[in-house]
Design an enzyme around this catalytic site. Sequence first.
Site, PDB file in Angstrom:
ATOM      1  CB  ILE A  95      -1.008   0.044   1.184  1.00  0.00           C
ATOM      2  CG1 ILE A  95      -0.330  -0.277   2.521  1.00  0.00           C
ATOM      3  CG2 ILE A  95      -2.181  -0.856   0.926  1.00  0.00           C
ATOM      4  CD1 ILE A  95      -1.238  -0.149   3.716  1.00  0.00           C
TER       5      ILE A  95
ATOM      6  N   GLY B  93       8.185   4.187   0.656  1.00  0.00           N
ATOM      7  CA  GLY B  93       8.691   5.531   0.928  1.00  0.00           C
ATOM      8  C   GLY B  93      10.112   5.431   1.390  1.00  0.00           C
TER       9      GLY B  93
ATOM     10  N   GLY C  22      10.866   2.391   3.642  1.00  0.00           N
ATOM     11  CA  GLY C  22      10.557   1.018   3.267  1.00  0.00           C
ATOM     12  C   GLY C  22       9.096   0.844   2.895  1.00  0.00           C
ATOM     13  CB  THR C  23       7.494  -1.900   1.114  1.00  0.00           C
ATOM     14  OG1 THR C  23       8.612  -1.740   0.238  1.00  0.00           O
ATOM     15  CG2 THR C  23       6.253  -2.053   0.279  1.00  0.00           C
TER      16      THR C  23
ATOM     17  CE  LYS D 276       3.592   2.543   8.296  1.00  0.00           C
ATOM     18  NZ  LYS D 276       3.559   3.958   8.382  1.00  0.00           N
TER      19      LYS D 276
ATOM     20  CG  ASP E 233       8.869  12.484   7.590  1.00  0.00           C
ATOM     21  OD1 ASP E 233       8.965  13.511   6.892  1.00  0.00           O
ATOM     22  OD2 ASP E 233       8.789  11.347   7.117  1.00  0.00           O
TER      23      ASP E 233
END
Length: 301
Positions: free
Chosen positions: A14, A17, A20-21, A37, A139
């Site tokens: 989904i 970044g 990681g995926t 994650k 972030d």
Amino acid sequence: MESSVTPYEPVAEIGGGAYGTVYKARDSRSGKFVALKNVRVQRDEDGVSPSTVREVALLKRLEHFDHPNIVRLFDVCATVRADRETKVTLVFEHVDQDLKTYLEKAPSPGLPAETVKDLMNQLLKGLAFLHSHSVVHRDLKPENILVTSRGQVKLADFGLARIYSCQMALTPVVVTLWYRAPEVLLQATYATPVDLWSTGCIFAEMFRRRPLFCGKSEADQLGKIFDMTGLPAEEDWPEDVTLPRSAFTNRPPQSVKSYIPEIDDLGAELLLELLAFSPYKRISAFNALQHPYFQGQSPEV
């Protein structure tokens, strides 16, 4: 964090970044969807690095409060791999859309003013909660602010910056500068006020449906900020930073309405308090919730 076979079956990717995926997965025990994650963490001789254990323990501790504007962390699984590396899987509640998608899907002419106010109120409540527990998000951007189908805002990816920092070297992904506070762009010391700067950028974006400052480098980003806010006062410029104030031309501040015609006067006032150049003069999440812009909204955190 013990090594284990996870009961989570990945269903779809989904998002990818800098960190990681992310996978949508099904919990085989409950049948519910979760978000996975994976983070690769370097180990020392004694196992996983103490800083990672501390960060994850803090995230787990926040779980006990079950805050409505914070994404839930359900589980942490660690798998020991070769090369002094551990794969840590963080299992979060799954929310279908982020704020970026939500804004893209908003029909013209954009979100109603009351919806923006409600989203901002929830975002600040989540931040005030994190900051009261000494967690700096670091972030914050539309991609990691989740919005449920009922319009509930949930902050994601908070407190992970330090866990991820050791992985960042392994991925060549460019992290966006658009929501970064001036003190981060200048590589000065920073704390909770960085999140309020990002919140100001996101507030403007809720009206504009496009980012407020789209810089291509740290200096370019600062230049775009000063185009709107004016060149900061000499006394507000941090000491011991590589970019001097003299690197930028003097310019006067522009009116908020020229950038965001749809914002009302109280909203514009709040935005300027969020976008104060000096972190010491920037409004806190708690004080932002008391701002007259939110009169008629419940201010409890």
